[in-house]
Design an enzyme around this catalytic site. Structure first.
Site, PDB file in Angstrom:
ATOM      1  N   HIS A 138      -3.702  -5.605   1.255  1.00 57.76           N
ATOM      2  CA  HIS A 138      -3.436  -5.930   2.650  1.00 57.76           C
ATOM      3  C   HIS A 138      -3.907  -7.357   2.933  1.00 57.76           C
ATOM      4  CE1 HIS A 138      -2.378  -1.860   3.931  1.00 57.76           C
ATOM      5  NE2 HIS A 138      -3.400  -1.426   3.235  1.00 57.76           N
ATOM      6  N   CYS A 184       0.835  -1.204   0.000  1.00 53.39           N
ATOM      7  CA  CYS A 184       0.000   0.000   0.000  1.00 53.39           C
ATOM      8  C   CYS A 184       0.870   1.255   0.000  1.00 53.39           C
ATOM      9  CB  CYS A 184      -0.979  -0.044   1.166  1.00 53.39           C
ATOM     10  SG  CYS A 184      -2.400   1.056   0.941  1.00 53.39           S
TER      11      CYS A 184
END
Length: 486
Positions: free
Chosen positions: A428, A332
């Protein structure tokens, strides 16, 4: 419908874990149970089935309750993004920011929306177990409170106060809370729990009785220090309790601890692998040269954190690691840092600017107002995984033509360097399943135990619930929730 709220004498006394354990205990007894936290402050968040986000502590509690994640479980989420401001998420969606100037008023105005979520939840189950935030003893924050007594009194929910004996002063913290809070707030508290006790509980019998006598509250039990908790995700800190392995028996994975690190439970599955050591590198220390893999984690403020990373000299360590042939994984915000530039033309994170990335991937990122929130599944390195996306920004460039993963059958994610030693992804949670984790570890010369991390967490919740059944008066807590014990 019944309701019970756990509040604490301070932060990190174990409220989140106790709520998760009580949710599993109630579920094991055949009750339909849901967790609730009126207001959470955390950069660790989870994507819900209704397309929003909630604190990961509530996601763990929902797992304890065997319930699907929903934004009503955490209607207000504050995500710190600078020293004095937090992103405000209401019912799962970004609504703006709260700072020192508008914090009290902004929070007070959210109570009706908190109560809307509460009403919806309590109509869906037998019992709702509520977690407070911080402590009701923080009387300087009482005005406009929606996280502790402000909610409890508005909703009429009985409170049990949790004290942490491991940090010391538990008698004073429990009895002192009654002393400093408003009498009408104190009337909402019907008992206490002593948490994190090490040693023989018989040694605390006199102290336990003293708390009952001095506070007038009923004790519901003493919870010992439980090893199973180490297998559960941590919301507010990364705690490494595993001993260092001998150098010949381990592969070292290093992760710099960025100030605004987010969703660091991405790394929890690695902590359970016996053939690797996960080292969280604090500020002021270099990233070890012997690291086999460096993970740059998610960040709530990518531009501020890459500046911090450079100030620590970690950029030099990462680039040297790369030159030696080491592997780098960016997740991310960490993925965004691996590129050539990060642009923030709208001032999403502060003053509009463009900064240089680490230059390890030939991609560029532009931060945008839209927040991607979705659960995903896919294939990466020919291995299956599941996870979720939670990011503001679009990344493009030649290296995205070598995507790290294909999501939902056809959508590319992330980027790979030509030699596949630098990996960037927006996903994630991708290491929870054993297949992809095993392949990642194979690439750094480590063998995985191939344990499904989700099953490890679920088993730990059962162990936690069984321990609470042994050490707490669960019958009394349920009776209090139903009104019979007041």
């Amino acid at each position: 419908m019944a309701g019970l709220m756990l509040q604490g004498t301070g932060s990190d006394v174990g409220k989140s874990v106790l709520v998760a354990g009580l949710c599993r205990a109630a579920s094991n007894r055949g009750l339909s149970v849901l967790p609730f936290k009126p207001q959470n402050m955390s950069n660790n968040a989870a994507v819900t089935a209704d397309g929003g986000e909630i604190g990961r502590a509530q996601a763990l509690q929902a797992l304890g309750a065997r319930a699907e994640l929903h934004t009503d479980m955490n209607p207000v989420l504050l995500k710190p993004q600078a020293d004095h401001t937090s992103q405000l998420v209401v019912h799962g969606k970004v609504r703006g920011t709260l700072g020192a100037a508008n914090f009290r008023e902004g929070r007070r105005n959210l109570l009706p929306e908190v109560l809307e979520s509460w009403e919806r939840l309590k109509n869906r189950c037998d019992i709702v177990i509520v977690e407070g935030a911080g402590s009701p003893a923080e009387i300087n924050l009482r005005e406009g409170d929606i996280a502790n007594m402000g909610f409890a009194r508005a909703a009429g929910v009985p409170v049990v106060l949790v004290g942490d004996i491991d940090r010391g002063g538990v008698i004073a913290s429990l009895v002192g809370t009654r002393t400093v809070i408003d009498p009408d707030d104190a009337a909402m508290i019907h008992g206490f729990i002593v948490n994190k006790f090490r040693g023989d509980p018989a040694l605390f019998e006199d102290g336990y009785t003293a708390i009952e006598d001095l506070s007038g509250w009923r004790g519901f039990g003493v919870v010992p220090w439980l090893p199973c908790i180490a297998k559960l995700p941590s919301e507010d800190a990364v705690v490494l309790e595993r001993p260092r392995l001998a150098a010949s028996a381990r592969r070292l994975i290093a992760c710099p601890m960025l100030p605004r690190i987010s969703n660091f439970d991405d790394l929890d599955p690695l902590r359970q692998e016996p053939n690797v050591e996960l080292a969280m590198i604090p500020p002021g220390r270099p990233i070890p040269a012997e690291a086999d893999l460096i993970v740059i984690p998610g960040s709530k403020a990518t531009i501020a954190d890459i500046a911090f990373l450079r100030a620590q000299g970690w950029d030099i360590d990462i680039l040297a690691h790369h030159r030696r042939g080491g592997m780098v994984l960016g997740i991310c915000g960490g993925y965004q840092m691996l590129g050539q530039t990060i642009a923030d033309p709208l001032g999403i994170e502060g003053v509009p600017t463009t900064v240089a990335g680490l230059g390890l991937l030939n991609v560029t990122t532009e931060l945008t107002a839209h927040k991607a929130l979705r659960n995903v599944s896919g294939m990466a390195f020919e291995a299956a995984f599941e996870g979720y996306e939670m990011h503001m920004g679009v990344t493009a460039g030649p290296d995205t033509l070598r995507p790290f993963a294909m999501l939902d059958g056809s959508r590319p994610d992330g980027a790979l360097s030509q030699n596949e030693r630098v990996v960037g992804t927006y996903c994630h949670g991708l290491l929870a399943r054993p297949e992809l984790r095993a392949e990642l570890l194979r690439r750094i010369g480590a063998q995985s135990e191939s344990v499904d991390h989700r099953m490890t967490v679920d088993a730990a919740l059962d162990d936690l619930a069984n321990a609470l059944e042994q050490h707490l008066n669960i019958d009394g807590l349920l009776a209090l929730a139903q009104g019979a014990g007041r």
